[in-house]
Scaffold this motif. Structure first.
Motif, short mmCIF file in Angstrom:
data_model
loop_
_atom_site.label_atom_id
_atom_site.label_comp_id
_atom_site.label_asym_id
_atom_site.label_seq_id
_atom_site.Cartn_x
_atom_site.Cartn_y
_atom_site.Cartn_z
N THR B 34 0.84 -1.20 0.00
CA THR B 34 0.00 0.00 0.00
C THR B 34 0.87 1.25 0.00
OG1 THR B 34 -0.15 -0.17 2.40
CG2 THR B 34 -1.97 -1.06 1.13
N PHE B 49 -6.82 4.80 3.25
CA PHE B 49 -7.64 4.08 4.22
C PHE B 49 -8.88 4.86 4.62
CE2 PHE B 49 -3.50 2.16 4.35
CZ PHE B 49 -3.81 0.82 4.31
N HIS B 53 -11.54 0.82 3.44
CA HIS B 53 -11.31 0.48 4.84
C HIS B 53 -10.00 -0.24 5.04
CE1 HIS B 53 -12.69 -0.97 8.88
NE2 HIS B 53 -12.92 0.32 8.91
N ASN B 54 -9.62 -1.06 4.08
CA ASN B 54 -8.35 -1.78 4.19
C ASN B 54 -7.91 -2.28 2.81
OD1 ASN B 54 -9.95 -4.03 3.67
ND2 ASN B 54 -10.35 -4.29 5.85
N LYS B 55 -6.79 -2.94 2.80
CA LYS B 55 -6.20 -3.39 1.55
C LYS B 55 -7.16 -4.29 0.77
CE LYS B 55 -1.87 -5.69 0.18
NZ LYS B 55 -0.71 -6.44 0.72
#
Lengths: 209, 209, 209, 209
Positions: B34, B49, B53-55
């Motif tokens: 990321t 983010f 929300h996330n990878k």
DNA sequence: TATGAATGAGTCTTCATTCAT
DNA sequence: TATGAATGAAGACTCATTCAT
């Protein structure tokens, strides 16, 4: 090449090779864990890095190792057979034997073909392309009797089609089987039918008589 | 879905999408950084983010994004064409346009097909299998006029051969080109020759008249 | 002090105060999330930081706010009552009323007493110790008729024992109740019994006649 | 349990334990920084996570460590002593010794008692409640000769008062001292005076003769 | 030579605070 | 004045590689 590793007792060498191939096949280069290899091979953390300077070197060693393995298979083939379909048939049954002798090699080869890691990609290309990407296509087509092909078709193209079909069929089968009783006779028969079909289409009529 | 990202200015959205696709294509899901995406897209650490929300969410977004892209391509195809070779010809030229519009998509698709990460594998299967694993083979073979094929050949096998040849040819070409001037007209012509060859071999004589 | 916040409409102020007290009570200073407060109070992210320069300032404001609240309670007490047990009895019933008016205040007070965060610890000590740690012990003991105590006991020590017992009892009860129907009459009666016991022990015989 | 940590050289173990206890005591579980612990203990980032799998495991280890420590103290006590005031006197002097041997333990115990983090709360309850929440009140009251108490007072209440007074006194003293020359003899004498006062009040006259 | 504890750069992710609109 | 997207320092944790024994 890898003197420290080479002078190890054979049993230990094999343990390490199997463990490493298993882990690289399962997880790919980057994600593969040296810890896992060490645990599986039952050696000490530092030992692995004594034998191989780093993870990459271990991987390159395995690349060469698997290349040698394939080379040996190829050496067993009858390169005097000039009929391409007979040759592809022989290749298939040789692969069949090979699979039963060393099944992990196939998983590893597949992993190699799919490897994305920048760090080893170029090395794979350098050493393995001939085996992996086209199964030594050039070699397979050497010394083939091209007079059997219909006059109205481009022989190089026909050979490509045969080869791509072989690759496609192999992949299809490996997707279907995936760790059951592995290669089986029925698969060999089905492959025969593909070869027959192509023979009927690509060869002159009299060759199919 | 992803409201924060959606309401971004298009130029920024595109920067992020391109950066993420590039990184995921290069390194696969797990290994993709990321940090690298952020650097390439020129946004702040936290911003990514905020949008996703996330990878994993970012990856799933890209999956849907690319699926939409492919779907649009498919929608442009003439599914009423019942001649398989004409259809494969059209598919090729559509791919040609697609490649020039969004070349990274191809690399990403390849990466998706090879993705091993458990965390996203099931999602890939759910959303992408129809596109990725067989290039929508089933769909491509629907509504095909099979009466044109020679009576002595297994139609399903013939179609498989055509498809594997298409895949093999595409891979061969992409290896040769690899980010130069991309797909070109010469490649399309060469593909025509393959289709012609197969047509001559697989169709009844009168169809080739 | 906090002019921007003070000039807000009362309804909004109250929403923010309640939300912040709730969150700080639940999570403590460091772990408390400004996002949560904002969401609960239904205000914009930036607004909170317009009213209060930062999280600490908001916390300090609440410290003062709660101190004022307690101060008001104390003001309602009859400081002319010179019998320490009657005074402690009155304090208990006042707390009882207070709890029903503003239950969150108690949770927040407990959280304050347990607060570990270095950033606010010294401020708590500065502003709140008198209320929190000893419930304004000094004040509680002012103007008490000490002649009622037995001659053979140290009055300061006796008063400490009474206070520590009050604190211990309160904590024991709050552990037992923990968010059911809150303080109840039975608890007040039990507290009376403790006061009676101590009165019998600490006061001269004639006072217990 | 924690074999990697256990087999460390004692001096290093102690450094890590002290650093971790200090940090957890200062900041609580969630806010405590493993970075800080690492810096203070002068070990490498990865080392801590070699010894303990994660932050929680480190915390749980400390919980057990401190529990063992307290258990040892308790084991030294004379549980055959049936006079409650003598027993509380002995407890105080044992605490006195304990404090001088391992002062940080007290701060950590206080932090444990105040810990809110969900992730470790249940573990604290499981392992520490008997020590932390009431200083083993139940145990302290076991085997006490209750016939010495005045007939007109509720013995359970009296014991509670004694205990709360002990807790209140301890807190008062620790606030006053706070890391200077620690517990001292004067404090023990003052505590004696409290015990004497309560004995005079709660015991029958003849017991005080 | 064999060992495995020690290392620290790198991973994803969170969140108080800022600032352009 | 109100907004909320943008920021980046700091968080816990991983793992290939080193090195003293």
């Amino acid at each position: 090449m890898y003197p420290k590793f080479s002078s190890l007792e054979p049993e230990k060498k094999e343990r390490i090779i199997k463990a490493a191939i298993k882990e690289f096949a399962r997880s790919g280069y980057e994600r593969a864990s040296t810890n896992e290899i060490i645990k599986e091979a039952n050696i000490a953390k530092g030992s692995l890095f004594n034998y191989f300077h780093n993870k990459k070197e271990l991987y390159l060693f395995l690349l060469d190792y698997i290349a040698d393995f394939i080379e040996k298979i190829y050496d067993e083939l009858d390169w005097d057979e000039t009929d391409i379909f007979k040759r592809f048939k022989e290749i298939a049954s040789t692969k069949f034997k090979m699979y039963n002798r060393f099944p992990q090699a196939f998983d590893f080869l597949q992993a190699i073909a799919q490897e994305n890691a920048l760090e080893v990609k170029s090395e794979i290309d350098k050493r393995m392309k001939k085996f992996v990407l086209d199964n030594g296509f050039e070699r397979m087509c050497r010394n083939i009797d091209v007079t059997k092909f219909r006059d109205d078709i481009d022989i190089e193209k026909a050979m490509n089609i045969i080869n791509w079909t072989a690759l496609g069929f192999a992949e299809q089968q490996s997707d279907q089987v995936h760790s059951s009783e592995d290669f089986n006779v029925e698969q060999l028969k089905e492959w025969d039918r593909y070869l027959d079909l192509m023979k009927r289409c690509f060869y002159k009529k009299e060759e199919n008589a």
